[in-house]
Design an enzyme around this catalytic site. Structure first.
Site, PDB file in Angstrom:
ATOM      1  N   ARG A  52      14.820  72.747 -15.439  1.00 30.23           N
ATOM      2  CA  ARG A  52      15.011  72.281 -14.498  1.00 30.23           C
ATOM      3  C   ARG A  52      16.415  72.626 -13.882  1.00 30.23           C
ATOM      4  NH1 ARG A  52      12.313  67.459 -15.380  1.00 30.23           N
ATOM      5  NH2 ARG A  52       9.998  67.262 -15.003  1.00 30.23           N
ATOM      6  N   GLY A  99       0.710  69.967 -32.856  1.00 32.97           N
ATOM      7  CA  GLY A  99       1.715  70.024 -32.855  1.00 32.97           C
ATOM      8  C   GLY A  99       2.168  71.735 -34.364  1.00 32.97           C
ATOM      9  N   LYS A 139      -6.456  66.614 -26.984  1.00 32.58           N
ATOM     10  CA  LYS A 139      -6.284  67.205 -28.667  1.00 32.58           C
ATOM     11  C   LYS A 139      -8.261  67.597 -29.296  1.00 32.58           C
ATOM     12  CE  LYS A 139      -1.630  65.619 -29.144  1.00 32.58           C
ATOM     13  NZ  LYS A 139      -1.041  64.905 -29.906  1.00 32.58           N
TER      14      LYS A 139
HETATM   15  N1  HSE Z   1       2.969  61.945 -28.681  1.00 35.83           N
HETATM   16  C1  HSE Z   1       2.305  62.559 -29.305  1.00 35.83           C
HETATM   17  C2  HSE Z   1       2.329  62.281 -30.482  1.00 35.83           C
HETATM   18  C3  HSE Z   1       3.125  64.374 -30.093  1.00 35.83           C
HETATM   19  O1  HSE Z   1       2.429  60.749 -30.696  1.00 35.83           O
HETATM   20  O2  HSE Z   1       2.286  62.706 -31.823  1.00 35.83           O
HETATM   21  C4  HSE Z   1       2.631  65.272 -29.018  1.00 35.83           C
HETATM   22  O3  HSE Z   1       1.591  64.899 -28.225  1.00 35.83           O
END
Ligand code: HSE
Length: 441
Positions: free
Chosen positions: A46, A136, A207
């Site tokens: 941005r 992640g 997910k």
């Molecule tokens: N907000 C997510 C979590 C991480 O608390 O695991 C990103 O998906």
């Protein structure tokens, strides 16, 4: 073959900055491991002038991520913008159309458009890699797509949201309320901009939808997930679970059943002895039950700049090495339509907490309603004043008292119908709590 792989990164937030640092700081080792120089050739974000703690001025700047995605100087487009539409979707489509490999951390985009994007990538003969989109830093996509390719998966389940796991872990460890733990999660920056997405289970559902496709070779179908968040969990539930030998975790579970594939996200009682029960705090954990290997459990950081960038760079190195795989482990055009198993047919044990009026026959009425639905009780416990936290359950014998029941295996439909019947008999107060018990070793 070109000696370098030119990377265009759209989105320079926490993950983008960590990725840039890895590409710039580990250039030599990445070259040795991948056989090519990995070059940060273009960036888009941005604000051009912002100090991000990493110097990306050598890379060409693009105000428009779609222009970066299509640029001739780019071999791999890395999408770290986020969101299931808009710039993220447009730029990923543009990159694939232009025959560029794509690496993304965007679970929402894949949950909504994963199959269409996978078809496009496969048509163009390019990679669409997304290790960072699920849990992640945990290499679960690689594990399922590659290492477990010779297995039939029967169930994949996991703690897929660090925010919820942090909240539940602290409630258990420190006896705090849900609200206190959520406030801390927000203060520490664990919860995303809108905590609803985490605590109501939608982040886990995105997910899970991706894991389901990898596990069962079916189309991604995030709209077909049963989702319950953790906002109804009280300290009373946490303590009762503890006394009964369980922990409460927000699990995402995809499981093959006789009537289709269950996809469900809900707070779940897991035996303390199970591997997943020991995944604490912000960590994520994913378990796969499969025929050849048995059970595999992976535990690690589900979020954070460096951990997520670790997965992104792994995907880039795969591309540099010439690895190009079917996006969901099978050709996208051959993925089976998702066949939903109805939640009311779900089978398992249940934890039920009721606030019961102290009147003659109350227990008998409850037991009869359960028996009428063919539900067999494993245990029933009344702890007068022992597990109370709500004002109405403060140990005053004149007030409704908490009763905890554990059922033997039954169906969701039977439990729901029994609870409706109990509610109609005026022997309980307030909403019942109902938690599913996952059958785990
Ligand atoms: N907000 C997510 C979590 C991480 O608390 O695991 C990103 O998906």
């Amino acid at each position: 073959m070109s000696k370098s792989l030119n990377i265009g990164v759209a989105g320079l937030g926490t993950v983008g900055v960590s990725l840039a640092k890895i590409i710039l700081g580990k250039a030599e080792v990445l070259k040795r491991r991948s056989g090519k120089s990995i070059v940060l050739a273009g960036v888009s974000a941005r604000s051009k002038g912002k100090d991000r703690g990493v110097d990306v001025s050598h890379a060409q700047w693009f105000d428009d991520p779609v222009a970066l995605a299509k640029d001739e100087g780019i071999d791999v487009f890395v999408e770290l913008i986020g969101g299931d539409s808009g710039a993220a979707e447009e730029s990923v489509r543009a990159a694939l159309e232009a025959g560029k490999h794509v690496v993304t951390a965007n679970k929402a985009l894949l949950a909504k458009h994963g199959v269409a994007l996978a078809k496009l990538a496969e048509e163009k003969g390019v990679s669409l890699n997304f290790e960072a989109a699920v849990a992640g830093g945990i290499p679960i996509v690689k594990t399922m797509r590659e290492t477990l390719a010779g297995n039939e998966v029967s169930r994949v389940y996991g703690i897929l949201n660090g925010t919820c796991n942090y909240i539940l872990s602290r409630m258990e460890r420190e006896g705090l309320s849900f609200a206190e733990c959520l406030a801390d999660a927000q203060r520490l920056g664990y919860a995303e901009a809108d905590p609803t997405f985490d605590i109501e289970g939608f982040d886990s559902a995105h997910k899970l939808a991706i894991l389901t496709s990898l596990a069962f070779g079916c189309e991604v179908s995030a709209d077909d997930i049963f989702v319950e968040g953790i906002t109804s969990i009280t300290s009373a539930d946490i303590r009762a679970a503890d006394n009964l030998g369980y922990r409460i975790k927000l699990l995402g579970v995809a499981q093959r059943t006789d009537s289709g594939i269950e996809q469900r996200v809900h707070p779940t009682m897991v035996p303390k002895t199970s591997a997943i029960a020991r995944v604490d705090g912000v960590l994520n954990g994913v378990a796969v039950d499969a025929d050849a290997v048995g059970e595999v459990v992976l535990v690690g950081p589900g979020a954070g700049g460096d951990a997520t960038a670790s997965s992104v760079i792994g995907d880039i190195v795969d591309i540099a090495r010439g690895v190009c795989l079917p996006v969901f482990g099978e050709q996208a055009s051959g993925l089976a339509p998702y066949q939903r198993a109805k939640m009311r047919q779900h089978e398992g044990g249940y934890y039920i907490r009721l606030a019961v009026e102290d009147v003659p026959g109350a227990f008998a009425t409850i037991a009869q309603c359960m028996a009428d639905k063919g539900i067999s009780l494993e245990s029933i416990v009344q702890r007068r004043g022992g597990i109370n936290e709500e004002a109405s359950l403060d140990g005053d014998p004149a007030r409704p008292q908490p009763v905890i029941m554990i059922t033997h295996e039954t169906t969701e439909m039977a439990v729901r119908e029994a609870l409706e019947a109990i509610a109609a008999r005026n022997v309980t107060a307030g909403q019942p709590q109902m938690l599913r018990i996952e059958n785990l070793k």
